[in-house]
Scaffold this active site. Structure first.
Site, short mmCIF file in Angstrom:
data_model
loop_
_atom_site.label_atom_id
_atom_site.label_comp_id
_atom_site.label_asym_id
_atom_site.label_seq_id
_atom_site.Cartn_x
_atom_site.Cartn_y
_atom_site.Cartn_z
N TYR A 1 -10.31 32.87 1.52
CA TYR A 1 -10.53 31.45 1.73
C TYR A 1 -9.45 30.86 2.63
CZ TYR A 1 -14.08 31.20 -1.96
OH TYR A 1 -15.20 31.36 -2.72
N MET B 1 -10.46 33.30 -7.51
CA MET B 1 -10.50 33.21 -8.96
C MET B 1 -10.72 34.57 -9.61
SD MET B 1 -12.96 30.89 -11.46
CE MET B 1 -12.31 29.34 -10.84
N ARG C 1 14.67 19.20 -27.92
CA ARG C 1 13.27 19.61 -28.02
C ARG C 1 12.92 19.52 -29.49
NH1 ARG C 1 11.17 25.58 -26.45
NH2 ARG C 1 12.09 25.89 -28.49
N LYS D 1 5.01 35.50 -31.17
CA LYS D 1 4.18 34.30 -31.02
C LYS D 1 3.26 34.42 -29.81
CE LYS D 1 7.86 31.94 -28.48
NZ LYS D 1 8.72 30.75 -28.41
#
EC number: 5.1.1.1
Length: 381
Positions: free
Chosen positions: A272, A320, A143, A45
């Site tokens: 950063y 990113m 679930r 899957k």
């Protein structure tokens, strides 16, 4: 020189590549088939855990899996379009799912409610075939699956559809929620499943099989193996119990290349926020992968990569599209040098290592890999 605005080159490249070892997957499948002693469903899957469903499917079948499992009908149809014609089951029915098309392609589907049974029966009539159905029951995970109070309605709806010639009920099954290696945690849900099967028989059904175990239960709880085990992560070399490995081979390798190196002086900051400050003069290398590609921000500091056979740590905040590696202790490193992010060989960062540093499981690390990461072909483990 290609000017801005002109046609892009026909050969496209990617900043990194994840490669699946078909040989390792086949060997892992054979190992698990031998251990389980019952038929194995290879679960492919989510596009084979993000690695390519058709590629993974062919490898698990070569290793001895007798059938395949996926979540959605669309995933099943994609495998059929790739020429994979072995028994195949999809277990997540959702609004608008192409159920009739899946049934016509000889895909078995799972139902967890009486309305789903009626939906699938109508789709079978539309497709002009008799659909193969399995009934999922909830045995404590809360679930997917029918709750115990819903079992009679589910089984009677399936019996009526079967008697009408729309469906044949092949099995009754469940998902097991325990993630601990204690085999006793699987006793109660297996007992509940057996009660569900007895009730199904009492309602007039004749299911041919029961199944519950995924990789963990298949390894630690022989009672849970029943008539079939559904395996996914273990086939990729992810050990179900890290403290007691069963001898699976790492199958996933993620590599990139350095795009830039430069010197850094003591006291200068990286990334950063500038949370990392160099303690001494040295050098850093830039890698063209970041959190959009599957390098979680949480792994720096802590994660290391391999350059020229030696470990080098990530430093500074992961961006990113980029991350930075300290190469001050390495000699002769240059742009274009290969880098191993996740490896298959001794001394290389493992998938389990990345999962631990990310605070998650190995399966999530794989499915986080972004679309810029090229999916490669055969790579020997």
């Amino acid at each position: 020189m290609r000017m801005l605005g002109t046609t892009a080159p026909s050969i496209r490249t990617a900043p990194s590549t994840v490669t699946l070892s078909h040989d390792a997957v086949a060997a892992n499948t054979a190992r698990m088939v031998s251990l389980a002693g019952v038929p194995v469903m290879g679960v492919v899957k989510a596009d084979g855990f993000g690695l390519g469903a058709a590629s993974m499917a062919r490898a698990v079948l070569a290793g001895g899996a007798s059938e395949l499992g996926v979540a959605t009908c669309d995933e099943a149809l994609a495998l059929r379009a790739q020429g994979i014609n072995v028994p195949l089951m999809a277990w997540l029915l959702h609004e608008g799912a192409p159920v009739a098309e899946a049934l016509a392609a000889d895909v078995a589907v799972s139902c967890a409610t009486a309305p789903q049974v009626r939906q699938v029966a109508a789709a079978a009539r539309e497709a002009g075939c008799r659909g193969i159905v399995e009934l999922e029951v909830d045995t404590g995970m809360h679930r997917s699956g029918a709750a115990p109070a819903e079992w009679p309605e589910l089984f009677h709806a399936a019996r009526d559809a079967e008697r009408a010639g729309a469906l044949v009920v092949r099995g009754v099954w469940t998902h097991l929620g325990s993630t601990t290696p204690d085999p006793g945690t699987f006793d109660d849900p297996i007992a509940r499943l057996e009660r569900a099967v007895a009730l199904a028989v009492g309602c007039g059904l004749r299911p041919m099989r029961r199944h519950a175990a995924s990789s963990l239960a298949a390894v630690v709880a022989p009672r849970a193996r029943l008539d079939l085990v559904r395996l996914g992560a273990s086939l990729l070399g992810i050990e179900p119990v890290s403290a007691a490995p069963v001898g699976l081979a790492p199958a996933v390798r993620w590599t990139t290349r350095i795009v830039q190196t430069h010197a850094i002086a003591a006291g200068e900051r990286v990334g950063y926020g500038g949370d990392y400050r160099a303690e001494h003069d040295g050098a850093v290398a830039l890698l063209p992968v970041g959190y959009a590609d599957g390098v979680p921000r949480s792994v720096s500091p802590g994660a290391t990569v391999v350059i020229g056979g030696r470990r080098a740590p990530l430093i500074g905040a992961v961006s990113m599209d980029q991350c930075v590696v300290d190469i001050g202790h390495l000699n002769g490193v240059a742009a274009g040098d290969p880098v191993v992010l996740i490896g298959t060989r001794a001394g290389e960062p493992s998938l389990a290592e990345w999962a631990r540093l990310s605070g998650t499981i190995a399966q999530e690390v794989l499915t986080r890999l972004g679309p810029r990461v090229a999916r490669g072909g055969q790579e020997e483990a």
